[in-house]
Design an enzyme around this catalytic site. Sequence first.
Site, PDB file in Angstrom:
ATOM      1  N   LYS A 288       0.829  -1.200   0.000  1.00  0.00           N
ATOM      2  CA  LYS A 288       0.000   0.000   0.000  1.00  0.00           C
ATOM      3  C   LYS A 288       0.874   1.264   0.000  1.00  0.00           C
ATOM      4  CE  LYS A 288      -3.953  -2.150   2.428  1.00  0.00           C
ATOM      5  NZ  LYS A 288      -4.781  -2.068   3.677  1.00  0.00           N
TER       6      LYS A 288
ATOM      7  N   TYR B 120     -12.384  -2.611  -2.966  1.00  0.00           N
ATOM      8  CA  TYR B 120     -12.973  -2.634  -1.626  1.00  0.00           C
ATOM      9  C   TYR B 120     -14.507  -2.624  -1.660  1.00  0.00           C
ATOM     10  CZ  TYR B 120      -8.450  -2.096   0.701  1.00  0.00           C
ATOM     11  OH  TYR B 120      -7.180  -2.303   1.185  1.00  0.00           O
TER      12      TYR B 120
ATOM     13  N   ARG C 168      -1.481 -14.501   4.496  1.00  0.00           N
ATOM     14  CA  ARG C 168      -2.253 -13.821   5.546  1.00  0.00           C
ATOM     15  C   ARG C 168      -1.539 -13.932   6.892  1.00  0.00           C
ATOM     16  NH1 ARG C 168      -6.648 -10.140   4.764  1.00  0.00           N
ATOM     17  NH2 ARG C 168      -7.483 -10.627   6.793  1.00  0.00           N
TER      18      ARG C 168
ATOM     19  N   ARG D 136       2.255  -6.362   9.394  1.00  0.00           N
ATOM     20  CA  ARG D 136       1.412  -5.260   9.870  1.00  0.00           C
ATOM     21  C   ARG D 136       1.754  -4.886  11.310  1.00  0.00           C
ATOM     22  NH1 ARG D 136      -4.448  -7.100   7.423  1.00  0.00           N
ATOM     23  NH2 ARG D 136      -4.289  -6.022   5.425  1.00  0.00           N
TER      24      ARG D 136
ATOM     25  N   ASN E  95      -1.806  -0.174   7.220  1.00  0.00           N
ATOM     26  CA  ASN E  95      -1.174  -1.431   7.605  1.00  0.00           C
ATOM     27  C   ASN E  95      -0.249  -2.013   6.538  1.00  0.00           C
ATOM     28  OD1 ASN E  95      -3.237  -2.105   5.927  1.00  0.00           O
ATOM     29  ND2 ASN E  95      -4.505  -3.086   7.482  1.00  0.00           N
TER      30      ASN E  95
ATOM     31  N   HIS F  48      -1.841  -5.313   1.641  1.00  0.00           N
ATOM     32  CA  HIS F  48      -3.102  -6.036   1.514  1.00  0.00           C
ATOM     33  C   HIS F  48      -2.796  -7.483   1.165  1.00  0.00           C
ATOM     34  CE1 HIS F  48      -7.117  -7.167   0.088  1.00  0.00           C
ATOM     35  NE2 HIS F  48      -6.485  -7.763  -0.912  1.00  0.00           N
TER      36      HIS F  48
ATOM     37  N   GLU G 126     -10.014 -10.605  -6.823  1.00  0.00           N
ATOM     38  CA  GLU G 126      -8.995  -9.553  -6.777  1.00  0.00           C
ATOM     39  C   GLU G 126      -7.914  -9.756  -7.834  1.00  0.00           C
ATOM     40  OE1 GLU G 126      -9.500  -8.652  -1.978  1.00  0.00           O
ATOM     41  OE2 GLU G 126      -7.669  -9.602  -2.707  1.00  0.00           O
TER      42      GLU G 126
HETATM   43  N1  UDP Z   1      -9.682  -0.730   7.711  1.00  0.00           N
HETATM   44  C1  UDP Z   1      -9.705   0.369   8.570  1.00  0.00           C
HETATM   45  N2  UDP Z   1     -10.477   0.308   9.703  1.00  0.00           N
HETATM   46  C2  UDP Z   1     -11.203  -0.793  10.040  1.00  0.00           C
HETATM   47  C3  UDP Z   1     -11.185  -1.889   9.175  1.00  0.00           C
HETATM   48  C4  UDP Z   1     -10.412  -1.839   8.025  1.00  0.00           C
HETATM   49  O1  UDP Z   1      -9.042   1.364   8.302  1.00  0.00           O
HETATM   50  O2  UDP Z   1     -11.865  -0.794  11.071  1.00  0.00           O
HETATM   51  C5  UDP Z   1      -8.880  -0.668   6.482  1.00  0.00           C
HETATM   52  C6  UDP Z   1      -7.530  -1.370   6.637  1.00  0.00           C
HETATM   53  O3  UDP Z   1      -6.572  -0.642   5.874  1.00  0.00           O
HETATM   54  C7  UDP Z   1      -7.797  -2.733   6.042  1.00  0.00           C
HETATM   55  C8  UDP Z   1      -8.759  -2.383   4.914  1.00  0.00           C
HETATM   56  O4  UDP Z   1      -9.578  -1.341   5.448  1.00  0.00           O
HETATM   57  O5  UDP Z   1      -6.619  -3.366   5.607  1.00  0.00           O
HETATM   58  C9  UDP Z   1      -9.635  -3.533   4.440  1.00  0.00           C
HETATM   59  O6  UDP Z   1     -10.368  -4.047   5.521  1.00  0.00           O
HETATM   60  P1  UDP Z   1     -10.566  -5.618   5.753  1.00  0.00           P
HETATM   61  O7  UDP Z   1     -11.582  -5.781   6.817  1.00  0.00           O
HETATM   62  O8  UDP Z   1     -10.813  -6.285   4.438  1.00  0.00           O
HETATM   63  O9  UDP Z   1      -9.155  -6.071   6.357  1.00  0.00           O
HETATM   64  P2  UDP Z   1      -7.929  -6.871   5.675  1.00  0.00           P
HETATM   65  O10 UDP Z   1      -8.537  -7.940   4.808  1.00  0.00           O
HETATM   66  O11 UDP Z   1      -7.115  -5.873   4.882  1.00  0.00           O
HETATM   67  O12 UDP Z   1      -7.153  -7.455   6.829  1.00  0.00           O
HETATM   68 MG    MG Z   2      -9.981  -7.845   3.360  1.00  0.00          MG
END
Ligand code: UDP
Ligand code: MG
Length: 168
Positions: free
Chosen positions: A11, A51, A92, A109, A123, A126, A137
């Site tokens: 990112k 997203y 992951r 992260r 973080n 992705h 994706e």
């Molecule tokens: N995010 C955020 N606040 C939250 C949840 C998500 O800023 O409470 C952002 C964060 O950058 C995250 C992205 O939105 O990586 C996508 O969210 P997701 O729940 O898909 O988490 P990920 O799959 O990236 O772990």
């Molecule tokens: Mg996600």
Amino acid sequence: MAIEQTLVLIKPDGLKKSLTGNILTRLSETRLEIAGARIVRVTKELAKEHYALLKGKPFFEELIKYIMGEFHERRKVMALVYHGEGAIQKVREICGATNPEEADPASIRGAYGRITTSGIYENAMHASANPEEAEREIKLWFSPEELVYHIYPVKEAELKKVKKLSWA
Ligand code: UDP
Ligand code: MG
């Protein structure tokens, strides 16, 4: 374990903090292969599509700006496809939890993420969360020609009258 592919994005905060090398080194612990890589300027359309499942969340608009690079003077991300057995889970795991404060400190992260004062989780990367998300994706960010291995079906078509840039 099944052969999978998973999408990784470094990112804009990861790029701004010069973390590309560190993140790729950490991901190499998985022993997965990189099947494709590109630097992408993220349009609003691409950001919103990526997203799409989070539309309606209170942080959605900020998240779109974040992934477009509006907070980091870097309007790009690095997109990669990792390929191999159990790729989704392996990536992951090294990636770590969504909230960088809750992420294992030894995860990417946990080591490099932060929560901004406006509440966005910056973080650094992705990673696709499950097989359905990975397929959606990967097909969004890559064309088949940009990947050296195909785990999803492809078709061939003859294109005519295509305008392309070449070196002048
Ligand atoms: N995010 C955020 N606040 C939250 C949840 C998500 O800023 O409470 C952002 C964060 O950058 C995250 C992205 O939105 O990586 C996508 O969210 P997701 O729940 O898909 O988490 P990920 O799959 O990236 O772990
Ligand atoms: Mg996600």
